[in-house]
Design a protein around this motif. Structure first.
Motif, PDB file in Angstrom:
ATOM      1  N   GLY A   1       0.815  -1.219   0.000  1.00 39.08           N
ATOM      2  CA  GLY A   1       0.000   0.000   0.000  1.00 39.08           C
ATOM      3  C   GLY A   1       0.842   1.259   0.000  1.00 39.08           C
ATOM      4  O   GLY A   1       0.511   2.231  -0.680  1.00 39.08           O
ATOM      5  N   ALA A   2       1.957   1.252   0.736  1.00 37.51           N
ATOM      6  CA  ALA A   2       2.830   2.422   0.773  1.00 37.51           C
ATOM      7  C   ALA A   2       3.445   2.696  -0.596  1.00 37.51           C
ATOM      8  O   ALA A   2       3.478   3.838  -1.053  1.00 37.51           O
ATOM      9  N   VAL A   3       3.905   1.634  -1.246  1.00 37.02           N
ATOM     10  CA  VAL A   3       4.491   1.802  -2.579  1.00 37.02           C
ATOM     11  C   VAL A   3       3.423   2.287  -3.563  1.00 37.02           C
ATOM     12  O   VAL A   3       3.648   3.229  -4.335  1.00 37.02           O
ATOM     13  N   THR A   4       2.266   1.673  -3.527  1.00 41.22           N
ATOM     14  CA  THR A   4       1.180   2.063  -4.432  1.00 41.22           C
ATOM     15  C   THR A   4       0.746   3.504  -4.171  1.00 41.22           C
ATOM     16  O   THR A   4       0.560   4.286  -5.111  1.00 41.22           O
ATOM     17  N   GLY A   5       0.583   3.858  -2.900  1.00 36.69           N
ATOM     18  CA  GLY A   5       0.190   5.226  -2.559  1.00 36.69           C
ATOM     19  C   GLY A   5       1.206   6.247  -3.009  1.00 36.69           C
ATOM     20  O   GLY A   5       0.858   7.323  -3.488  1.00 36.69           O
TER      21      GLY A   5
ATOM     22  N   ALA B   1      -0.235   3.054   2.939  1.00 37.97           N
ATOM     23  CA  ALA B   1       0.214   2.067   3.932  1.00 37.97           C
ATOM     24  C   ALA B   1      -0.911   1.700   4.891  1.00 37.97           C
ATOM     25  O   ALA B   1      -1.100   0.529   5.219  1.00 37.97           O
ATOM     26  N   VAL B   2      -1.668   2.689   5.303  1.00 40.03           N
ATOM     27  CA  VAL B   2      -2.786   2.435   6.224  1.00 40.03           C
ATOM     28  C   VAL B   2      -3.843   1.571   5.549  1.00 40.03           C
ATOM     29  O   VAL B   2      -4.286   0.558   6.101  1.00 40.03           O
ATOM     30  N   VAL B   3      -4.233   1.949   4.350  1.00 38.69           N
ATOM     31  CA  VAL B   3      -5.263   1.190   3.631  1.00 38.69           C
ATOM     32  C   VAL B   3      -4.765  -0.227   3.336  1.00 38.69           C
ATOM     33  O   VAL B   3      -5.489  -1.197   3.550  1.00 38.69           O
ATOM     34  N   GLY B   4      -3.526  -0.365   2.887  1.00 35.03           N
ATOM     35  CA  GLY B   4      -2.971  -1.682   2.599  1.00 35.03           C
ATOM     36  C   GLY B   4      -2.873  -2.545   3.847  1.00 35.03           C
ATOM     37  O   GLY B   4      -3.143  -3.748   3.807  1.00 35.03           O
ATOM     38  N   GLY B   5      -2.487  -1.950   4.967  1.00 36.86           N
ATOM     39  CA  GLY B   5      -2.421  -2.689   6.223  1.00 36.86           C
ATOM     40  C   GLY B   5      -3.771  -3.187   6.674  1.00 36.86           C
ATOM     41  O   GLY B   5      -3.912  -4.330   7.133  1.00 36.86           O
ATOM     42  N   VAL B   6      -4.776  -2.353   6.544  1.00 35.65           N
ATOM     43  CA  VAL B   6      -6.138  -2.763   6.925  1.00 35.65           C
ATOM     44  C   VAL B   6      -6.623  -3.895   6.022  1.00 35.65           C
ATOM     45  O   VAL B   6      -7.187  -4.886   6.496  1.00 35.65           O
ATOM     46  N   ILE B   7      -6.384  -3.772   4.734  1.00 36.42           N
ATOM     47  CA  ILE B   7      -6.804  -4.831   3.806  1.00 36.42           C
ATOM     48  C   ILE B   7      -6.055  -6.131   4.112  1.00 36.42           C
ATOM     49  O   ILE B   7      -6.671  -7.200   4.175  1.00 36.42           O
TER      50      ILE B   7
END
Length: 71
Positions: free
Chosen positions: A40-44, A59-65
């Motif tokens: 998520g961090a890389v994508t963001g 990173a937050v969204v990816g971590g939650v997913i």
């Protein structure tokens, strides 16, 4: 191999070994959360043009997913 490449190879390998070793005692859910946050961090960062807010948000969204996937 250039001098710069050789001088970066050892620290990169050492850092990778330490990070992989730190994941040894993690549960599957924790691993999934960490992987999701990294992706998520890389994508963001890519989608926001390198914006710190975009990187942290990704990173937050990816971590939650990642956390929800292994529930």
């Amino acid at each position: 191999m250039t001098h710069l490449t050789r001088s970066l190879l050892l620290p990169l390998a050492a850092t990778s070994a330490l990070l992989l070793g730190a994941c040894a005692n993690m549960s599957e859910r924790e691993k999934s959360t960490a992987i999701g946050a990294g992706i998520g961090a890389v994508t963001g960062s890519v989608l926001s043009g390198g914006s710190p807010i975009g990187t942290v948000g990704g990173a937050v969204v990816g971590g939650v997913i990642g956390n929800e996937i292994k529930k």
